[in-house]
Write a protein that holds these residues in place. Structure first.
Motif, PDB file in Angstrom:
ATOM      1  N   THR A   1      50.746  60.346  13.022  1.00 28.45           N
ATOM      2  CA  THR A   1      50.354  59.602  14.216  1.00 28.45           C
ATOM      3  C   THR A   1      48.841  59.492  14.353  1.00 28.45           C
ATOM      4  O   THR A   1      48.348  58.988  15.348  1.00 28.45           O
ATOM      5  CB  THR A   1      50.906  60.332  15.453  1.00 28.45           C
ATOM      6  OG1 THR A   1      50.439  61.701  15.347  1.00 28.45           O
ATOM      7  CG2 THR A   1      52.416  60.327  15.457  1.00 28.45           C
ATOM      8  N   LEU A   2      48.107  60.037  13.415  1.00 28.50           N
ATOM      9  CA  LEU A   2      46.639  59.984  13.553  1.00 28.50           C
ATOM     10  C   LEU A   2      46.042  59.667  12.193  1.00 28.50           C
ATOM     11  O   LEU A   2      46.505  60.176  11.156  1.00 28.50           O
ATOM     12  CB  LEU A   2      46.101  61.340  14.031  1.00 28.50           C
ATOM     13  CG  LEU A   2      44.562  61.454  14.038  1.00 28.50           C
ATOM     14  CD1 LEU A   2      43.962  60.506  15.084  1.00 28.50           C
ATOM     15  CD2 LEU A   2      44.116  62.874  14.319  1.00 28.50           C
ATOM     16  N   SER A   3      45.048  58.797  12.225  1.00 32.23           N
ATOM     17  CA  SER A   3      44.315  58.543  10.983  1.00 32.23           C
ATOM     18  C   SER A   3      42.854  58.862  11.255  1.00 32.23           C
ATOM     19  O   SER A   3      42.308  58.478  12.299  1.00 32.23           O
ATOM     20  CB  SER A   3      44.465  57.075  10.584  1.00 32.23           C
ATOM     21  OG  SER A   3      43.437  56.726   9.673  1.00 32.23           O
ATOM     22  N   ILE A   4      42.225  59.535  10.324  1.00 30.52           N
ATOM     23  CA  ILE A   4      40.800  59.879  10.493  1.00 30.52           C
ATOM     24  C   ILE A   4      39.952  58.610  10.411  1.00 30.52           C
ATOM     25  O   ILE A   4      39.111  58.337  11.265  1.00 30.52           O
ATOM     26  CB  ILE A   4      40.351  60.870   9.404  1.00 30.52           C
ATOM     27  CG1 ILE A   4      41.213  62.128   9.397  1.00 30.52           C
ATOM     28  CG2 ILE A   4      38.857  61.199   9.541  1.00 30.52           C
ATOM     29  CD1 ILE A   4      40.987  63.090  10.530  1.00 30.52           C
TER      30      ILE A   4
ATOM     31  N   TYR B   1      41.694  55.282  12.974  1.00 28.00           N
ATOM     32  CA  TYR B   1      42.025  55.382  14.415  1.00 28.00           C
ATOM     33  C   TYR B   1      40.773  55.208  15.261  1.00 28.00           C
ATOM     34  O   TYR B   1      39.754  55.850  14.938  1.00 28.00           O
ATOM     35  CB  TYR B   1      42.672  56.742  14.710  1.00 28.00           C
ATOM     36  CG  TYR B   1      43.046  56.897  16.183  1.00 28.00           C
ATOM     37  CD1 TYR B   1      42.164  57.490  17.091  1.00 28.00           C
ATOM     38  CD2 TYR B   1      44.259  56.392  16.650  1.00 28.00           C
ATOM     39  CE1 TYR B   1      42.496  57.592  18.430  1.00 28.00           C
ATOM     40  CE2 TYR B   1      44.599  56.492  17.996  1.00 28.00           C
ATOM     41  CZ  TYR B   1      43.710  57.099  18.873  1.00 28.00           C
ATOM     42  OH  TYR B   1      44.050  57.197  20.205  1.00 28.00           O
TER      43      TYR B   1
ATOM     44  N   SER C   1      41.329  49.967  12.424  1.00 27.16           N
ATOM     45  CA  SER C   1      41.259  50.067  10.969  1.00 27.16           C
ATOM     46  C   SER C   1      39.819  49.887  10.513  1.00 27.16           C
ATOM     47  O   SER C   1      39.050  49.126  11.103  1.00 27.16           O
ATOM     48  CB  SER C   1      42.143  48.961  10.366  1.00 27.16           C
ATOM     49  OG  SER C   1      41.678  48.654   9.081  1.00 27.16           O
TER      50      SER C   1
ATOM     51  N   HIS D   1      38.965  48.334   8.136  1.00 19.05           N
ATOM     52  CA  HIS D   1      38.820  46.933   7.729  1.00 19.05           C
ATOM     53  C   HIS D   1      38.342  46.062   8.883  1.00 19.05           C
ATOM     54  O   HIS D   1      37.757  45.027   8.688  1.00 19.05           O
ATOM     55  CB  HIS D   1      40.164  46.389   7.225  1.00 19.05           C
ATOM     56  CG  HIS D   1      40.592  47.010   5.938  1.00 19.05           C
ATOM     57  ND1 HIS D   1      40.197  46.539   4.705  1.00 19.05           N
ATOM     58  CD2 HIS D   1      41.348  48.104   5.699  1.00 19.05           C
ATOM     59  CE1 HIS D   1      40.722  47.314   3.763  1.00 19.05           C
ATOM     60  NE2 HIS D   1      41.416  48.270   4.330  1.00 19.05           N
ATOM     61  N   LYS D   2      38.621  46.525  10.102  1.00 19.18           N
ATOM     62  CA  LYS D   2      38.229  45.673  11.235  1.00 19.18           C
ATOM     63  C   LYS D   2      36.706  45.718  11.418  1.00 19.18           C
ATOM     64  O   LYS D   2      36.147  44.932  12.146  1.00 19.18           O
ATOM     65  CB  LYS D   2      38.924  46.130  12.528  1.00 19.18           C
ATOM     66  CG  LYS D   2      40.455  46.119  12.454  1.00 19.18           C
ATOM     67  CD  LYS D   2      41.045  44.754  12.169  1.00 19.18           C
ATOM     68  CE  LYS D   2      42.569  44.736  12.188  1.00 19.18           C
ATOM     69  NZ  LYS D   2      43.192  45.064  10.882  1.00 19.18           N
TER      70      LYS D   2
ATOM     71  N   LYS E   1      33.575  44.681  10.479  1.00 20.24           N
ATOM     72  CA  LYS E   1      32.952  43.686   9.605  1.00 20.24           C
ATOM     73  C   LYS E   1      31.429  43.744   9.810  1.00 20.24           C
ATOM     74  O   LYS E   1      30.748  42.764   9.773  1.00 20.24           O
ATOM     75  CB  LYS E   1      33.489  42.286   9.961  1.00 20.24           C
ATOM     76  CG  LYS E   1      34.960  42.111   9.610  1.00 20.24           C
ATOM     77  CD  LYS E   1      35.177  41.821   8.141  1.00 20.24           C
ATOM     78  CE  LYS E   1      36.619  41.557   7.750  1.00 20.24           C
ATOM     79  NZ  LYS E   1      37.543  42.706   7.906  1.00 20.24           N
TER      80      LYS E   1
ATOM     81  N   GLY F   1      43.441  62.367   1.784  1.00 17.39           N
ATOM     82  CA  GLY F   1      44.602  61.497   1.597  1.00 17.39           C
ATOM     83  C   GLY F   1      44.337  60.064   2.002  1.00 17.39           C
ATOM     84  O   GLY F   1      45.087  59.158   1.669  1.00 17.39           O
ATOM     85  N   GLU F   2      43.236  59.837   2.729  1.00 15.85           N
ATOM     86  CA  GLU F   2      42.895  58.488   3.177  1.00 15.85           C
ATOM     87  C   GLU F   2      41.809  57.852   2.309  1.00 15.85           C
ATOM     88  O   GLU F   2      41.240  56.823   2.668  1.00 15.85           O
ATOM     89  CB  GLU F   2      42.442  58.530   4.645  1.00 15.85           C
ATOM     90  CG  GLU F   2      43.546  58.935   5.599  1.00 15.85           C
ATOM     91  CD  GLU F   2      43.112  58.868   7.060  1.00 15.85           C
ATOM     92  OE1 GLU F   2      41.983  58.408   7.341  1.00 15.85           O
ATOM     93  OE2 GLU F   2      43.895  59.289   7.921  1.00 15.85           O
TER      94      GLU F   2
ATOM     95  N   ASP G   1      42.019  56.142  -0.260  1.00 17.93           N
ATOM     96  CA  ASP G   1      42.276  54.757  -0.665  1.00 17.93           C
ATOM     97  C   ASP G   1      41.932  53.785   0.456  1.00 17.93           C
ATOM     98  O   ASP G   1      41.591  52.628   0.198  1.00 17.93           O
ATOM     99  CB  ASP G   1      43.725  54.575  -1.123  1.00 17.93           C
ATOM    100  CG  ASP G   1      44.738  55.055  -0.101  1.00 17.93           C
ATOM    101  OD1 ASP G   1      44.338  55.694   0.895  1.00 17.93           O
ATOM    102  OD2 ASP G   1      45.943  54.801  -0.300  1.00 17.93           O
ATOM    103  N   ILE G   2      41.986  54.230   1.681  1.00 21.37           N
ATOM    104  CA  ILE G   2      41.569  53.361   2.785  1.00 21.37           C
ATOM    105  C   ILE G   2      40.079  53.040   2.630  1.00 21.37           C
ATOM    106  O   ILE G   2      39.653  51.883   2.739  1.00 21.37           O
ATOM    107  CB  ILE G   2      41.845  54.034   4.150  1.00 21.37           C
ATOM    108  CG1 ILE G   2      43.343  54.194   4.375  1.00 21.37           C
ATOM    109  CG2 ILE G   2      41.182  53.252   5.274  1.00 21.37           C
ATOM    110  CD1 ILE G   2      43.717  54.931   5.658  1.00 21.37           C
TER     111      ILE G   2
ATOM    112  N   ASP H   1      39.706  50.784  -0.596  1.00 25.80           N
ATOM    113  CA  ASP H   1      40.187  49.413  -0.330  1.00 25.80           C
ATOM    114  C   ASP H   1      39.133  48.651   0.471  1.00 25.80           C
ATOM    115  O   ASP H   1      38.837  47.485   0.191  1.00 25.80           O
ATOM    116  CB  ASP H   1      41.501  49.425   0.470  1.00 25.80           C
ATOM    117  CG  ASP H   1      42.669  49.959  -0.344  1.00 25.80           C
ATOM    118  OD1 ASP H   1      42.511  50.155  -1.572  1.00 25.80           O
ATOM    119  OD2 ASP H   1      43.741  50.218   0.244  1.00 25.80           O
TER     120      ASP H   1
ATOM    121  N   GLU I   1      35.987  47.892  -1.627  1.00 26.48           N
ATOM    122  CA  GLU I   1      36.175  46.881  -2.687  1.00 26.48           C
ATOM    123  C   GLU I   1      36.485  45.513  -2.096  1.00 26.48           C
ATOM    124  O   GLU I   1      36.631  44.557  -2.848  1.00 26.48           O
ATOM    125  CB  GLU I   1      37.306  47.328  -3.617  1.00 26.48           C
ATOM    126  CG  GLU I   1      36.863  48.443  -4.550  1.00 26.48           C
ATOM    127  CD  GLU I   1      38.023  49.255  -5.104  1.00 26.48           C
ATOM    128  OE1 GLU I   1      39.183  48.941  -4.759  1.00 26.48           O
ATOM    129  OE2 GLU I   1      37.779  50.188  -5.843  1.00 26.48           O
TER     130      GLU I   1
END
Lengths: 152, 213, 204
Positions: free
Chosen positions: A40-43, A46, A49, A51-52, A54, A142-143, A145-146, A149, A152
């Motif tokens: 339920t939590l992402s370092i 959260y 994302s 990605h947001k 910019k 574990g994040e 790849d976030i 991604d 890149e």
């Protein structure tokens, strides 16, 4: 295959390859993510994302996230698995050489932090400090790849 | 008094199978059971608090569930989970590993079309499209998702049995100065270097150069 | 524990060619016994950020050989420390440590093995597969027109790569070098090889 990429940080261009970090992470992704039971939590993501983001000061976020992983994350990710530990060492040492390359942008003053990225970095540290250090470090690893991604 | 609770064995091998970001959850029936078992499915966006039920995959007896729509934002990562039930018996919820559509999808080979003159062949390649909800929806080529996408092209001279390889970024290739009246077979593969993703080679498309005038 | 009579391995050195790195040392001789060895590495990260910790290489623990392939662990372009010790039963020698750091940027790069082929009017090159870290820079030109040299970067060497089409009857020359992006270095060029295109020059 070796995939050198030119990363554009504003006017600053850095030739880096995330190939070896990707390969190292892919080799241990399932193992590391299985050690993180908190869905339920992402370092990094959260509340928004990565990605947001910019923001033009990508270099600032990348540079500070490299510091975050080198200073805070990798050292708390020791496992009982020798293979995993060696891959973490490989990733950590690759981060060091990428940090050095990013330093070129700092020298050219192209790595400034705007308000958006400062907020985002503060949020990431808050997410990290909201967990006990081992859980937070393992979740951050574990994040990876976030981060890749997004880079890149 | 304690509620009578019988448990059913868990579904097995719960995982996403993804091609061109068509993301389908698959699993195997609990050991020793068949298609009399029913299932329900839920999914969650990693980092977001709640599990969301998938109504179209409630009380189903098939062992897959298409979650492409729910997992179409490839800037997010996901978990999915399956529960089996039969005659009042329930299994546990069994989860997938964390699914990253961008790195965990398989890419189809490119579409290959070939034409020829007497001494040359022209090859046109088309990258597959990302899965979309309906034909009316705007198409997104995987070229847009993976900007560094390249093509590896193999050209086989059927007479000499010699095979040549080309590596190109744009989607057309003309191979001039070939032997007239000779069959050439072309196949192509997609290569993405970051993240590292390679499609299989497409099936061969053969064409003969025209006979000498 | 550490045992005085079991000396530490000596002459510890690195053999590194084309991004393959090996640690070697001279054997510790104990009459009638089989001495084994264990190797550990320490990257710049471990030295600077992780209390100078060492990481064992499992493939090189209790080894009887006096060489260890450390390629898999030297996977960043930073300075590494390496050490090896001898073991005999419960006895262990002191660690013998490589003099100075090892950075893969110092690996020696050899020119690629290359075969140039003329197939009709087509110039082709076959290159030895040297592993995912390697790309190839291939230069080719028509004989006598060195100033109009052309270049192609080949990222995967697993096959016969098409370079260009040739004028009928023309002589074309090719040379190649490897490029390792991880250390941003290239090998010297291979020997130049020349081939002749099919047909006679009167065709043009």
């Amino acid at each position: 295959t070796a995939g050198n990429k030119i990363f554009h940080f504003g006017a600053c261009r850095v030739s880096m390859s995330t190939t070896e970090i990707r390969a190292g992470f892919t080799a241990i992704k399932a193992n590391i993510q299985a050690r993180d039971p908190i869905r339920t939590l992402s370092i990094l993501s959260y509340p928004h994302s990565l990605h947001k983001v910019k923001s033009p000061d990508r270099c600032c976020i990348t540079h500070h996230l490299f510091d975050f992983y080198v200073d805070k994350v990798f050292k708390h990710c020791k496992t009982e698995d020798s293979f995993v530990n060696r891959k973490i060492s490989s990733i950590a040492n690759s981060f060091l050489s990428m940090k050095r390359k990013l330093g070129q942008c700092q020298e050219q003053n192209q790595c400034l932090c705007g308000q958006e990225s400062t907020e985002k970095l503060k949020q990431i540290l808050a997410n990290y400090e909201g967990l006990n250090v081992t859980s937070a470090a393992m979740k951050s690893l574990g994040e990876l790849d976030i981060l890749l991604d997004w880079m890149e | 008094s304690g509620e009578l609770y019988c448990s059913l064995l868990n579904p097995r091998n719960v995982r996403f199978e993804s091609v061109n970001m068509k993301n389908v959850l698959h699993w195997s029936a609990p050991e020793g059971t068949g298609n009399e078992v029913l299932y329900k499915v839920k999914y969650s966006v990693y980092g977001v608090g709640k599990w969301i039920r998938k109504p179209e995959c409630k009380n189903i007896n098939r062992t897959w569930c298409d979650l492409s729509s729910e997992t179409s934002d490839y800037e997010e990562q996901y978990y999915a989970s399956v529960k089996a039930f039969l005659n009042g018996m329930f299994s546990d919820w069994v989860e997938t590993t964390r699914f990253n559509p961008l790195t965990d999808t398989k890419i189809d080979p490119p579409m290959v079309s070939v034409s020829s003159t007497d001494k040359s062949i022209s090859i046109t390649l088309t990258a597959p499209e990302k899965w979309k909800r309906s034909p009316e929806e705007e198409s997104i080529s995987l070229l847009q998702v993976y900007p560094g996408l390249q093509y590896n092209v193999s050209v086989l001279n059927k007479k000499t049995k010699k095979r040549w390889f080309f590596s190109i970024s744009n989607h057309t290739l003309v191979v001039p100065w070939l032997e007239p009246g000779t069959a050439y077979c072309v196949s192509a593969q997609i290569h993405v270097s970051a993240p590292l993703l390679d499609s299989d080679f497409s099936k061969e498309h053969c064409i003969a150069t025209l006979k000498d005038k | 524990g550490e045992d005085a009579f079991l000396p530490a391995p000596q002459n510890i050195s690195i053999l590194s060619t084309n991004m393959k790195h090996f640690l070697t040392w001279t054997p510790v001789i104990v009459q009638g016994e089989t001495v084994r060895y264990s190797v550990e590495f320490q990257g710049e990260y471990e030295r600077v950020y992780a209390n100078e910790s060492w990481i064992p290489i499992s493939e090189c623990s209790l080894l009887t050989a006096t060489v260890c392939d450390i390629t898999g662990d030297i996977s960043a372009t930073v300075a590494y420390n390496l050490r090896v010790r001898a073991e005999l039963g419960a006895s262990r020698s002191q660690w013998g440590t490589l003099k100075g750091f090892f950075n893969r940027i110092t690996t020696s790069l050899t020119p690629p093995v290359m075969k140039v082929v003329a197939d009709g009017y087509h110039l082709l090159v076959e290159l030895e597969d040297m592993g995912p870290a390697f790309q190839f820079r291939v230069l080719y030109w028509k004989k006598g027109q060195e100033r109009r040299m052309q270049q192609k970067v080949v990222k995967e060497a697993s096959s016969v790569v098409h370079l260009d089409t040739m004028e009928a009857g023309g002589d074309y020359c090719v040379k190649a070098q490897t490029y390792v992006e991880a250390i941003n270095r290239s090998s010297s060029f291979s020997q130049t090889q020349c081939v002749r295109a099919q047909g006679d020059t009167s065709l043009w």
